[in-house]
Design an enzyme around this catalytic site. Sequence first.
Site, PDB file in Angstrom:
ATOM      1  N   CYS A   2       0.841  -1.185   0.000  1.00  0.00           N
ATOM      2  CA  CYS A   2       0.000   0.000   0.000  1.00  0.00           C
ATOM      3  C   CYS A   2       0.880   1.241   0.000  1.00  0.00           C
ATOM      4  CB  CYS A   2      -0.913  -0.010   1.219  1.00  0.00           C
ATOM      5  SG  CYS A   2      -1.764  -1.579   1.466  1.00  0.00           S
ATOM      6  N   ARG A  27       0.911   1.315  -6.040  1.00  0.00           N
ATOM      7  CA  ARG A  27       1.098   0.394  -4.922  1.00  0.00           C
ATOM      8  C   ARG A  27      -0.199  -0.281  -4.499  1.00  0.00           C
ATOM      9  NH1 ARG A  27       5.409   0.559  -1.283  1.00  0.00           N
ATOM     10  NH2 ARG A  27       7.198   1.773  -1.996  1.00  0.00           N
ATOM     11  N   TRP A  74      -3.904  -1.863  -1.145  1.00  0.00           N
ATOM     12  CA  TRP A  74      -4.022  -3.157  -1.820  1.00  0.00           C
ATOM     13  C   TRP A  74      -4.458  -4.143  -0.753  1.00  0.00           C
ATOM     14  CZ3 TRP A  74      -1.676  -8.050  -1.536  1.00  0.00           C
ATOM     15  CH2 TRP A  74      -1.924  -8.886  -2.625  1.00  0.00           C
ATOM     16  N   ASN A  98       1.147  -0.316   5.983  1.00  0.00           N
ATOM     17  CA  ASN A  98       1.526  -1.157   4.855  1.00  0.00           C
ATOM     18  C   ASN A  98       2.194  -2.399   5.421  1.00  0.00           C
ATOM     19  OD1 ASN A  98       2.235  -2.226   2.404  1.00  0.00           O
ATOM     20  ND2 ASN A  98       3.995  -0.881   2.097  1.00  0.00           N
ATOM     21  N   GLY A  99       1.765  -3.587   4.992  1.00  0.00           N
ATOM     22  CA  GLY A  99       2.357  -4.818   5.484  1.00  0.00           C
ATOM     23  C   GLY A  99       1.314  -5.740   6.084  1.00  0.00           C
ATOM     24  N   GLU A 481       7.108 -14.880 -19.754  1.00  0.00           N
ATOM     25  CA  GLU A 481       6.807 -13.462 -19.562  1.00  0.00           C
ATOM     26  C   GLU A 481       5.634 -13.022 -20.433  1.00  0.00           C
ATOM     27  OE1 GLU A 481       7.054  -9.283 -18.733  1.00  0.00           O
ATOM     28  OE2 GLU A 481       7.314 -11.154 -17.637  1.00  0.00           O
ATOM     29  N   LYS A 485       2.168 -11.414 -19.005  1.00  0.00           N
ATOM     30  CA  LYS A 485       1.636 -10.114 -19.429  1.00  0.00           C
ATOM     31  C   LYS A 485       0.179 -10.231 -19.859  1.00  0.00           C
ATOM     32  CE  LYS A 485       4.760  -7.409 -18.503  1.00  0.00           C
ATOM     33  NZ  LYS A 485       4.855  -8.284 -17.345  1.00  0.00           N
ATOM     34  N   GLU A 488      -2.048 -10.815 -16.831  1.00  0.00           N
ATOM     35  CA  GLU A 488      -2.126  -9.663 -15.931  1.00  0.00           C
ATOM     36  C   GLU A 488      -3.144  -8.625 -16.394  1.00  0.00           C
ATOM     37  OE1 GLU A 488       2.018  -8.588 -13.813  1.00  0.00           O
ATOM     38  OE2 GLU A 488       2.130  -8.639 -15.996  1.00  0.00           O
ATOM     39  N   HIS A 504       4.765 -33.460 -24.083  1.00  0.00           N
ATOM     40  CA  HIS A 504       4.701 -34.154 -22.805  1.00  0.00           C
ATOM     41  C   HIS A 504       3.478 -33.740 -21.989  1.00  0.00           C
ATOM     42  CE1 HIS A 504       8.595 -35.972 -23.455  1.00  0.00           C
ATOM     43  NE2 HIS A 504       9.070 -34.790 -23.804  1.00  0.00           N
ATOM     44  N   LYS A 604       1.814  -2.692  -7.797  1.00  0.00           N
ATOM     45  CA  LYS A 604       3.133  -2.625  -8.415  1.00  0.00           C
ATOM     46  C   LYS A 604       4.243  -3.123  -7.506  1.00  0.00           C
ATOM     47  CE  LYS A 604       5.722  -1.220 -11.874  1.00  0.00           C
ATOM     48  NZ  LYS A 604       5.589  -1.870 -13.183  1.00  0.00           N
TER      49      LYS A 604
END
Length: 609
Positions: A2, A27, A74, A98-99, A481, A485, A488, A504, A604
């Site tokens: 946050c 954040r 967040w 935050n945390g 990646e 993307k 996300e 496989h 982020k």
Amino acid sequence: MCGIVGIAGTKDCAGAILAALKRLEYRGYDSAGIATLVRGQIDRRRAVGKLSALELVLKDCPLPGHTGIGHTRWATHGKPSEANAHPHATEKVAVVHNGIIENFRELKAELVAKGHHFESETDTEVCAHLVSAYLDEGLPVEEAAKTAVKRLHGAYALAMIFKGEEGLLIGARMGSPLAVGYGAEESYLGSDAFALAPFTNRVSYLEDGDVVIIRGTDVKIYDAAGRPANREVKITSASAGLVDKAGHRHFMAKEIHEQPEVIAHTLAAYIDPDGPTTRNRDTKLLKALADASMLTISACGTAFYAGMVGKYWFEKLARLPVEIDVASELRYRDPVYPKNGVALFISQSGETADTLAALRDAKAHGQTTIAVVNVPESSIAREADIVLPTFAGPEIGVASTKAFTCQLAALAPLAIAAGRARGHLDEAAEKKLCAALLEVPRHIVEFLKQEPRLEQIGQEVAKARDVLYLGRGSSYPLALEGALKLKEISYIHAEGYAAGEMKHGPIALIDENVPVIVIAPHDALYEKTVSNMQEVMARGGKVLLISDKAGLNASSGQAWQSVEVPTTDPFIAPILYAVPVQLLAYYAAVAKGTDVDQPRNLAKSVTVE
């Protein structure tokens, strides 16, 4: 993850706090709120959703007051709601956090037994009630805050204001970053220097266990033992200007287009164009690489995929054994660290909680630690033995683009330097590889001219429910990646696979409705990759082939769609081929109408486990 802002000021501060929170919205953006002292009483405004919602609340119901704290959230404990939005408050104290408070359940049970009533589902509200409980017992404000903080277990950054205490801010840090800003007439607290840049460029960073007492311009910091602590005041380079979209529809689009410039800046820090040779002449760094028995690489998310590319580079160029793991696994699996080992950690923010914890564990086991970070004042940068900054600048889009390619642009010269230090590359090879790297910005500029075609293909990909990405060698991390993307920002289910693994199991997923994106530069592994591509097409799969001119010609136009990437040295392909997978994800998300810059459930800077 946050965002926190606090002001002990001389004028109404809610507007300034809101403006600073806008710089921290990356954040978290599930909810937001501000609390101030109004005639000595705590008053607050909160809203669910992005800061624009809080802005409307403040417009309808302004919040005066010279001392205040703000927060953009967040969600961890409790769904996004006004009741769960920070600041959390009692009559006597308001807190932003935050945390994660790991022992909040025990503390809450204790406080409920004493008659405290809780209004939210969060762990943070415990902090406000715990401080209030000590105030009820008659402890002075500063002692009540310090005593409460000592009872908290977990990771936290806290900022508090108190009834009747004009000009007083109290902050505390354990695991999550918190910075103090020094102004001419007022002082500040913030999650990072970027939040405080509009107010001051004079910043100090709290260390774990620190508590800071701010009264106007008077700042006193105490360490975990309660002793006065002198934390260095640094002149930060964070820009005071609020980053804008520069005419682009989204920050992500702007940041994709910034890559030629920021990659050039990063390469300039590590490559001397007159050679061209690497600039990595740090004696400690080169000795550590030369003597290394093993390199351990760790990171999270996109940064981990940059590390995977780095593994290929370090093993090939320096013949250096590489162990790689995501930080959340590495820190808990009791890894075997060798004598003369080097550990490399990668993070955009430099505050990623799992990565920071893994770095500390590696240091405790005698490893020489190297950090590749985009924020040179960050916790990871401050704690690593050697820091290799990237020069991506502020990245506002939650889905990383330019930070990823700048991480690659820092890792590639490091791998070359390692190869030279270990005697596996001669001067001619070094010059050849450095020259290839210096061409990357030009090649990206050239490729971006194809953006309209990527938009068309992205619109087609947006119709799919599932998408697969395939690659071999250093293109395998790009497949991972690319899938990340797409997941996300478009919310399309996507998976990346090593191309040879298709037979496989994953090949069972192939049908005409599943696009398969094949990343295949015309290198030593091209024929193998195309063979796997043929297996997909034989089963009705829709293949999008991303390759260079020679690769597309060799495929005889059999793919459903193709994208041509400039022909380059295979060494730099991972940096260049990142751009088409970024654009495909971007335009698929635009076609689906999702929130590209602030996708649901994400943030982020991940400063909690």
